[in-house]
Design a protein around this motif. Structure first.
Motif, PDB file in Angstrom:
ATOM      1  N   ARG A 192     -51.920  30.966  -8.995  1.00  0.00           N
ATOM      2  CA  ARG A 192     -51.899  32.406  -9.261  1.00  0.00           C
ATOM      3  C   ARG A 192     -51.366  32.727 -10.653  1.00  0.00           C
ATOM      4  O   ARG A 192     -51.731  33.732 -11.251  1.00  0.00           O
ATOM      5  N   GLN A 193     -50.512  31.864 -11.153  1.00  0.00           N
ATOM      6  CA  GLN A 193     -49.932  32.103 -12.479  1.00  0.00           C
ATOM      7  C   GLN A 193     -50.751  31.448 -13.585  1.00  0.00           C
ATOM      8  O   GLN A 193     -50.258  31.210 -14.678  1.00  0.00           O
ATOM      9  N   LYS A 194     -52.017  31.185 -13.311  1.00  0.00           N
ATOM     10  CA  LYS A 194     -52.888  30.567 -14.310  1.00  0.00           C
ATOM     11  C   LYS A 194     -52.885  31.306 -15.649  1.00  0.00           C
ATOM     12  O   LYS A 194     -52.911  30.660 -16.712  1.00  0.00           O
ATOM     13  N   ALA A 219     -50.857  20.275 -15.070  1.00  0.00           N
ATOM     14  CA  ALA A 219     -51.239  21.315 -14.108  1.00  0.00           C
ATOM     15  C   ALA A 219     -52.162  22.344 -14.750  1.00  0.00           C
ATOM     16  O   ALA A 219     -53.173  22.750 -14.156  1.00  0.00           O
ATOM     17  N   ALA A 220     -51.839  22.775 -15.970  1.00  0.00           N
ATOM     18  CA  ALA A 220     -52.655  23.785 -16.650  1.00  0.00           C
ATOM     19  C   ALA A 220     -54.067  23.272 -16.893  1.00  0.00           C
ATOM     20  O   ALA A 220     -55.056  23.997 -16.690  1.00  0.00           O
ATOM     21  N   GLU A 221     -54.183  22.030 -17.320  1.00  0.00           N
ATOM     22  CA  GLU A 221     -55.503  21.460 -17.594  1.00  0.00           C
ATOM     23  C   GLU A 221     -56.324  21.312 -16.322  1.00  0.00           C
ATOM     24  O   GLU A 221     -57.512  21.649 -16.286  1.00  0.00           O
ATOM     25  N   GLU A 222     -55.678  20.821 -15.260  1.00  0.00           N
ATOM     26  CA  GLU A 222     -56.401  20.595 -14.010  1.00  0.00           C
ATOM     27  C   GLU A 222     -56.814  21.909 -13.361  1.00  0.00           C
ATOM     28  O   GLU A 222     -57.905  22.015 -12.782  1.00  0.00           O
ATOM     29  N   ILE A 223     -55.952  22.924 -13.435  1.00  0.00           N
ATOM     30  CA  ILE A 223     -56.289  24.219 -12.845  1.00  0.00           C
ATOM     31  C   ILE A 223     -57.442  24.863 -13.601  1.00  0.00           C
ATOM     32  O   ILE A 223     -58.351  25.450 -13.008  1.00  0.00           O
ATOM     33  N   ALA A 224     -57.450  24.733 -14.932  1.00  0.00           N
ATOM     34  CA  ALA A 224     -58.554  25.268 -15.733  1.00  0.00           C
ATOM     35  C   ALA A 224     -59.857  24.562 -15.385  1.00  0.00           C
ATOM     36  O   ALA A 224     -60.916  25.199 -15.262  1.00  0.00           O
ATOM     37  N   GLU A 225     -59.806  23.243 -15.208  1.00  0.00           N
ATOM     38  CA  GLU A 225     -61.003  22.487 -14.855  1.00  0.00           C
ATOM     39  C   GLU A 225     -61.482  22.850 -13.458  1.00  0.00           C
ATOM     40  O   GLU A 225     -62.688  22.963 -13.213  1.00  0.00           O
ATOM     41  N   LEU A 232     -49.720  29.687 -22.549  1.00  0.00           N
ATOM     42  CA  LEU A 232     -48.857  28.659 -23.148  1.00  0.00           C
ATOM     43  C   LEU A 232     -49.680  27.447 -23.592  1.00  0.00           C
ATOM     44  O   LEU A 232     -49.337  26.786 -24.571  1.00  0.00           O
ATOM     45  N   ARG A 233     -50.754  27.183 -22.876  1.00  0.00           N
ATOM     46  CA  ARG A 233     -51.617  26.052 -23.253  1.00  0.00           C
ATOM     47  C   ARG A 233     -52.361  26.350 -24.554  1.00  0.00           C
ATOM     48  O   ARG A 233     -52.547  25.471 -25.396  1.00  0.00           O
ATOM     49  N   GLU A 234     -52.779  27.584 -24.716  1.00  0.00           N
ATOM     50  CA  GLU A 234     -53.556  27.958 -25.894  1.00  0.00           C
ATOM     51  C   GLU A 234     -52.687  28.279 -27.104  1.00  0.00           C
ATOM     52  O   GLU A 234     -53.038  27.938 -28.238  1.00  0.00           O
ATOM     53  N   GLU A 235     -51.560  28.949 -26.865  1.00  0.00           N
ATOM     54  CA  GLU A 235     -50.737  29.454 -27.969  1.00  0.00           C
ATOM     55  C   GLU A 235     -49.512  28.599 -28.270  1.00  0.00           C
ATOM     56  O   GLU A 235     -48.907  28.733 -29.334  1.00  0.00           O
ATOM     57  N   THR A 240     -43.969  22.131 -19.530  1.00  0.00           N
ATOM     58  CA  THR A 240     -43.397  20.802 -19.398  1.00  0.00           C
ATOM     59  C   THR A 240     -44.547  19.792 -19.364  1.00  0.00           C
ATOM     60  O   THR A 240     -45.720  20.180 -19.248  1.00  0.00           O
ATOM     61  N   PRO A 241     -44.259  18.497 -19.455  1.00  0.00           N
ATOM     62  CA  PRO A 241     -45.350  17.519 -19.296  1.00  0.00           C
ATOM     63  C   PRO A 241     -46.114  17.719 -17.992  1.00  0.00           C
ATOM     64  O   PRO A 241     -47.348  17.615 -17.966  1.00  0.00           O
ATOM     65  N   LEU A 242     -45.384  18.024 -16.914  1.00  0.00           N
ATOM     66  CA  LEU A 242     -46.042  18.334 -15.645  1.00  0.00           C
ATOM     67  C   LEU A 242     -46.899  19.581 -15.791  1.00  0.00           C
ATOM     68  O   LEU A 242     -48.029  19.640 -15.297  1.00  0.00           O
ATOM     69  N   GLY A 243     -46.380  20.581 -16.497  1.00  0.00           N
ATOM     70  CA  GLY A 243     -47.111  21.824 -16.683  1.00  0.00           C
ATOM     71  C   GLY A 243     -48.379  21.639 -17.484  1.00  0.00           C
ATOM     72  O   GLY A 243     -49.398  22.298 -17.222  1.00  0.00           O
TER      73      GLY A 243
END
Length: 269
Positions: free
Chosen positions: A11-13, A70-76, A19-22, A64-67
């Protein structure tokens, strides 16, 4: 991690994407980026920090490294689900014929669907590709749309090299209804017909793009047309086309072409 915690991260994608982009962003920058209130940002970031997905360093939030994972996998995951949603008609027909299809190969494809008031959008999209190609190969389980017969005739008789695999009934109908045109385009050497009575869907291979077409069972009209310039999708299309083309019969072996054209011309005359 339980399922509800995972759902909360998904939900917090928007926060993860920002944060992934900026990169690192402070609270105010997140408010502006997401166009939400301070309290909303606080609620979002607190949840993600509790899950270990983001952390705050020097007043700024970072993944974080975990984040990052997570961000990459959720986007995919979102991209895959969106592609599956758009390709649902294609997925149904490929599954019905036990044909594997790689969703990732069609990510970003152009999906054109028929709608009330605009039933010819998919075939118009197909014709837009025909106008820009010098070669055309394809499978087609349905009759050619009469609205575009003249244009296809002109393209093939002048320069477009075409190889088409159709059911026998479709080809016989086409030859019988337009014998002189059929004689002209076949005589030009630019058109080769092959016969296969169990084609799964429409498939077109143009110079730069490939397309998959699904027809409406009741109207016979092209209902969905998906096209892409993906090299992976082209490899898939080449494999499918080659399989059915190898099983097909040359037109001259399936019908007495001269007799059919002569009889049709005499009837129309």
């Amino acid at each position: 991690m339980d399922i509800e915690e995972l759902i909360e991260i998904v939900r917090q994608k928007p926060v993860l994407d920002a944060l992934r982009e900026e990169g690192a962003l402070d609270r105010r920058e997140l408010e502006q980026h997401l166009n939400v209130s301070r309290s909303t940002v606080h609620r979002f970031t607190r949840s993600l920090r509790d899950s270990g997905v983001i952390e705050r360093t020097g007043g700024e939030f970072v993944l974080t490294p975990l984040g990052e994972v997570a961000a990459e996998e959720i986007a995919e995951f979102q991209s895959t689900v969106e592609a599956a949603w758009d390709l649902a008609p294609v997925l149904r027909v490929t599954a019905a014929h036990d044909i594997d299809i790689d969703l990732e190969a069609f990510t970003g494809a152009t999906v054109t669907t028929a709608a009330p008031g605009t039933p010819y959008r998919p075939v118009n999209r197909f014709m837009s590709l025909v106008r820009t190609t010098e070669t055309l190969r394809g499978l087609d389980p349905a009759s050619i749309n009469p609205l575009h017969l003249d244009e296809l005739y002109d393209c093939i008789s002048t320069e477009m090299e075409t190889e088409a695999v159709y059911p026998l009934a479709v080809v016989e109908e086409l030859l019988a209804s337009h014998p002189e045109r059929a004689r002209t385009v076949i005589g030009s050497g630019n058109l080769t017909f092959w016969i296969h009575d169990e084609l799964p869907f429409g498939l077109t291979l143009c110079d730069d793009r490939i397309g998959v077409g699904v027809y409406d069972d009741e109207t016979g009209l092209l209902r969905t047309y998906v096209d892409t310039d993906s090299s992976t999708a082209r490899e898939w299309a080449e494999d499918v086309y080659t399989t059915y083309r190898a099983e097909a019969t040359p037109l001259a072996e399936a019908v007495d072409l001269d007799r059919l054209l002569s009889d049709s011309a005499a009837s129309s005359g």
